[in-house]
Every structure is written in structure tokens, then in C-alpha cells.
Design a protein around this motif. Structure first.
Motif, PDB file in Angstrom:
ATOM      1  N   MET A 187       7.415  -5.975  12.755  1.00 45.21           N
ATOM      2  CA  MET A 187       7.778  -6.025  11.311  1.00 45.21           C
ATOM      3  C   MET A 187       9.657  -6.180  11.743  1.00 45.21           C
ATOM      4  SD  MET A 187       5.506  -6.552   8.248  1.00 45.21           S
ATOM      5  CE  MET A 187       5.009  -4.369   8.159  1.00 45.21           C
ATOM      6  N   ALA A 188       9.902  -4.936  12.454  1.00 44.92           N
ATOM      7  CA  ALA A 188      11.213  -4.386  12.459  1.00 44.92           C
ATOM      8  C   ALA A 188      12.374  -5.412  13.755  1.00 44.92           C
ATOM      9  CB  ALA A 188      12.023  -2.745  12.100  1.00 44.92           C
ATOM     10  N   GLU A 189      10.813  -5.323  14.484  1.00 45.29           N
ATOM     11  CA  GLU A 189      11.672  -6.028  16.014  1.00 45.29           C
ATOM     12  C   GLU A 189      11.542  -7.542  15.857  1.00 45.29           C
ATOM     13  OE1 GLU A 189       8.290  -5.038  19.073  1.00 45.29           O
ATOM     14  OE2 GLU A 189       8.992  -2.785  19.030  1.00 45.29           O
ATOM     15  N   LEU A 190      11.428  -8.051  14.777  1.00 48.73           N
ATOM     16  CA  LEU A 190      10.890  -9.353  14.676  1.00 48.73           C
ATOM     17  C   LEU A 190      12.025  -9.422  13.403  1.00 48.73           C
ATOM     18  CD1 LEU A 190       6.974 -10.836  15.294  1.00 48.73           C
ATOM     19  CD2 LEU A 190       9.084 -11.001  16.041  1.00 48.73           C
ATOM     20  N   HIS A 191      12.818  -9.191  13.532  1.00 47.27           N
ATOM     21  CA  HIS A 191      14.297  -8.601  11.978  1.00 47.27           C
ATOM     22  C   HIS A 191      13.783  -9.067  10.785  1.00 47.27           C
ATOM     23  CE1 HIS A 191      16.698  -9.378  15.888  1.00 47.27           C
ATOM     24  NE2 HIS A 191      15.730 -10.113  16.083  1.00 47.27           N
ATOM     25  N   CYS A 192      12.439  -8.290  10.001  1.00 46.51           N
ATOM     26  CA  CYS A 192      12.455  -8.142   8.984  1.00 46.51           C
ATOM     27  C   CYS A 192      13.129  -6.778   8.434  1.00 46.51           C
ATOM     28  CB  CYS A 192      10.973  -7.908   8.603  1.00 46.51           C
ATOM     29  SG  CYS A 192       9.449  -9.390   9.034  1.00 46.51           S
ATOM     30  N   ALA A 205       7.694  -5.539   3.607  1.00 48.23           N
ATOM     31  CA  ALA A 205       8.919  -6.321   3.882  1.00 48.23           C
ATOM     32  C   ALA A 205       9.632  -6.852   3.682  1.00 48.23           C
ATOM     33  CB  ALA A 205       8.723  -6.479   5.890  1.00 48.23           C
ATOM     34  N   SER A 206      10.586  -7.715   4.090  1.00 50.79           N
ATOM     35  CA  SER A 206      11.510  -8.690   3.476  1.00 50.79           C
ATOM     36  C   SER A 206      11.903  -9.267   4.510  1.00 50.79           C
ATOM     37  CB  SER A 206      12.524  -7.723   3.195  1.00 50.79           C
ATOM     38  OG  SER A 206      12.232  -7.649   1.605  1.00 50.79           O
ATOM     39  N   GLY A 207      11.374 -10.434   4.065  1.00 51.49           N
ATOM     40  CA  GLY A 207      12.272 -11.758   5.043  1.00 51.49           C
ATOM     41  C   GLY A 207      12.831 -12.498   4.898  1.00 51.49           C
ATOM     42  N   THR A 208      14.027 -12.895   5.735  1.00 54.84           N
ATOM     43  CA  THR A 208      14.844 -13.791   5.472  1.00 54.84           C
ATOM     44  C   THR A 208      14.802 -15.547   5.101  1.00 54.84           C
ATOM     45  OG1 THR A 208      15.635 -14.266   8.104  1.00 54.84           O
ATOM     46  CG2 THR A 208      16.447 -11.527   6.636  1.00 54.84           C
ATOM     47  N   SER A 209      13.994 -16.113   5.865  1.00 49.57           N
ATOM     48  CA  SER A 209      13.941 -17.516   5.195  1.00 49.57           C
ATOM     49  C   SER A 209      12.123 -17.101   5.210  1.00 49.57           C
ATOM     50  CB  SER A 209      14.540 -17.896   6.002  1.00 49.57           C
ATOM     51  OG  SER A 209      13.374 -18.025   8.025  1.00 49.57           O
ATOM     52  N   GLU A 210      12.095 -18.957   5.038  1.00 52.49           N
ATOM     53  CA  GLU A 210      10.320 -19.404   4.996  1.00 52.49           C
ATOM     54  C   GLU A 210       9.933 -18.731   6.325  1.00 52.49           C
ATOM     55  OE1 GLU A 210       9.812 -22.495   2.530  1.00 52.49           O
ATOM     56  OE2 GLU A 210      10.943 -21.735   0.981  1.00 52.49           O
ATOM     57  N   VAL A 211       9.657 -19.856   7.387  1.00 51.36           N
ATOM     58  CA  VAL A 211       9.939 -19.934   8.716  1.00 51.36           C
ATOM     59  C   VAL A 211       9.992 -18.084   9.167  1.00 51.36           C
ATOM     60  CG1 VAL A 211      10.699 -20.633  11.048  1.00 51.36           C
ATOM     61  CG2 VAL A 211      10.783 -22.322   8.907  1.00 51.36           C
ATOM     62  N   GLN A 212      10.555 -17.108   8.719  1.00 54.03           N
ATOM     63  CA  GLN A 212      10.583 -15.901   9.468  1.00 54.03           C
ATOM     64  C   GLN A 212       9.414 -15.309   8.608  1.00 54.03           C
ATOM     65  OE1 GLN A 212      13.012 -13.434   8.106  1.00 54.03           O
ATOM     66  NE2 GLN A 212      12.314 -12.019  10.024  1.00 54.03           N
ATOM     67  N   ILE A 213       9.169 -15.342   7.460  1.00 51.59           N
ATOM     68  CA  ILE A 213       7.910 -14.587   7.254  1.00 51.59           C
ATOM     69  C   ILE A 213       6.448 -15.403   7.558  1.00 51.59           C
ATOM     70  CG2 ILE A 213       7.190 -14.752   4.411  1.00 51.59           C
ATOM     71  CD1 ILE A 213       9.855 -14.923   3.071  1.00 51.59           C
ATOM     72  N   ARG A 214       6.602 -16.705   7.525  1.00 58.45           N
ATOM     73  CA  ARG A 214       5.534 -17.217   8.326  1.00 58.45           C
ATOM     74  C   ARG A 214       5.092 -16.592   9.411  1.00 58.45           C
ATOM     75  NH1 ARG A 214       3.199 -22.195   5.271  1.00 58.45           N
ATOM     76  NH2 ARG A 214       4.500 -22.306   3.803  1.00 58.45           N
ATOM     77  N   ALA A 215       6.084 -16.760  10.507  1.00 61.32           N
ATOM     78  CA  ALA A 215       6.043 -16.290  11.668  1.00 61.32           C
ATOM     79  C   ALA A 215       5.889 -14.557  11.850  1.00 61.32           C
ATOM     80  CB  ALA A 215       7.778 -16.209  12.503  1.00 61.32           C
ATOM     81  N   VAL A 216       6.432 -14.080  11.299  1.00 59.12           N
ATOM     82  CA  VAL A 216       5.937 -12.570  11.133  1.00 59.12           C
ATOM     83  C   VAL A 216       4.629 -12.153  10.585  1.00 59.12           C
ATOM     84  CG1 VAL A 216       6.290 -10.406  10.169  1.00 59.12           C
ATOM     85  CG2 VAL A 216       8.327 -11.656  10.634  1.00 59.12           C
ATOM     86  N   ALA A 217       3.834 -12.715   9.443  1.00 55.94           N
ATOM     87  CA  ALA A 217       2.534 -12.654   9.085  1.00 55.94           C
ATOM     88  C   ALA A 217       1.683 -13.074  10.412  1.00 55.94           C
ATOM     89  CB  ALA A 217       2.319 -13.545   7.801  1.00 55.94           C
ATOM     90  N   GLN A 218       1.666 -14.381  10.570  1.00 51.84           N
ATOM     91  CA  GLN A 218       1.359 -14.592  11.999  1.00 51.84           C
ATOM     92  C   GLN A 218       1.267 -13.746  13.401  1.00 51.84           C
ATOM     93  OE1 GLN A 218      -0.815 -17.228  11.677  1.00 51.84           O
ATOM     94  NE2 GLN A 218      -1.776 -16.168  13.755  1.00 51.84           N
TER      95      GLN A 218
END
Length: 186
Positions: A78-83, A104-117
Motif C-alpha cells: 500500500m505504501a509503494e502504491l502511494h497510500c 490506509a488513506s488513498g488520494t483518489s477513488e481510482v487509487q483506492i480501488r486499484a490498491v484494494a485489488q
């Protein structure tokens, strides 16, 4: 005159009558029909008399190590994916539902979904099953239930609103960052 013999054969086999209280005995099953016996399971190991805590089996210890390694790997991913503000809480002694909580906190909806996947993919590779997945309000909050760990990826506003760190404030935090000077290959 000859007599016609009209004798009907009414031979019935006689069956013994039984009362409702007694039933005829069934014959014992033949050895070929008997189910094979399974060996008895060994008795559980007694608890440690000094502490009163049951001894853990190797299988349980292996699962705990796997789960611990997964939450650290997931936090690093998650940290590597910029959370931002990735936190791992050890709630093994505080919750009956799960062992670890990742926030963790994401910066956008797209990022949140991608990190979850990506976390789901990592969980499957590790051997964990994804029990449930929930999206709240256009991906402002994604929750992943992996049974051994629950992962929450929030937008900064949702994270401040729900404040899970405060709710689990007495749970110890697990250090997941690599020590300075260690290579990323570890």
C-alpha cells in the motif's frame, strides 16, 4: 355323477407375528459390510500447568507467521502504491473477529480501488481467502475482510470521520517499514 373338485390352492406362507413392542432381530452385518475402523485421534496436549495456556501446534504457528508476513507485505504494498498514513494494528488479544487491522488513506477513488485489488491479489497469492468486500460511497472507503486481517482504505475525509485508530487506540501498532539501510529485496 362326478364331483367337480374346485379346490383352490390358498397356501400362504406363515409369518411369525410380532407385537409392536418387539421387532424381529436383524442379522449382524457380515465383515465385508462393516465400515472400516478409523484410528482414534490422539488426545489433545495438556495445557502448560504454569501459565494455564494451551500449547500451540506447529500448524497454528505457521498460520500466525503467514498472517503476520501478509500484513507487513500488504502494508508495504500500500505504501509503494502511494497510500498515505499506513497503519497496522495487532488486535489478536482485543478482537474475536480478526487478528490484524490495516488502515490506509488513498488520494483518489481510482487509487483506492486499484490498491484494494492489489491487496486482494496478494492475499490470494499468500493463501488467504477474501471473505467479503465492501465499497462505501463511490469508493471513498473500501473494506476487505480476509478473516485473519481486515483492510480499510479510506479517502482522507472518511478516515478522519470514522477514526478507527482512536477506536482501536489500545491495540499495539506493528512496525512494517523496512529499517533504513536495508535493501528493498528483503
Amino acid at each position: 355323477m362326478a364331483k367337480k373338485s374346485s379346490v383352490k390352492s390358498t397356501s400362504k406362507k406363515s409369518t411369525p407375528r410380532t407385537s409392536p413392542r418387539t421387532s424381529p432381530r436383524k442379522s449382524a452385518p457380515k465383515p465385508a459390510q462393516m465400515p472400516a475402523r478409523t484410528p482414534a485421534k490422539p488426545a489433545a496436549k495438556p495445557s502448560d500447568r504454569k501459565t494455564g495456556v494451551a500449547r500451540r501446534t506447529t500448524k497454528t504457528q505457521t498460520a500466525e507467521k503467514r498472517n503476520h508476513a501478509f500484513v507487513i507485505a500488504a502494508a508495504r504494498l500500500m505504501a509503494e502504491l502511494h497510500c498515505e498514513n499506513v497503519v497496522v494494528l495487532d488486535v489478536r488479544n482485543k478482537s474475536q473477529i480478526t487478528d490484524y487491522i490495516l488502515i490506509a488513506s488513498g488520494t483518489s477513488e481510482v487509487q483506492i480501488r486499484a490498491v484494494a485489488q492489489q491487496v486482494v491479489t496478494l492475499a490470494k497469492e499468500t493463501g488467504l481467502t477474501v471473505f467479503g468486500r465492501a465499497l462505501e460511497g463511490a469508493a471513498a472507503w473500501v473494506a476487505l475482510d480476509l478473516v485473519e486481517a481486515v483492510v480499510h482504505i479510506f479517502s482522507p475525509q472518511q478516515r478522519a470521520h470514522y477514526d478507527l485508530e482512536m477506536m482501536w487506540g489500545d491495540a499495539p501498532r506493528i512496525r512494517w517499514q523496512r529499517p533504513v539501510g536495508k535493501k528493498a529485496a528483503e
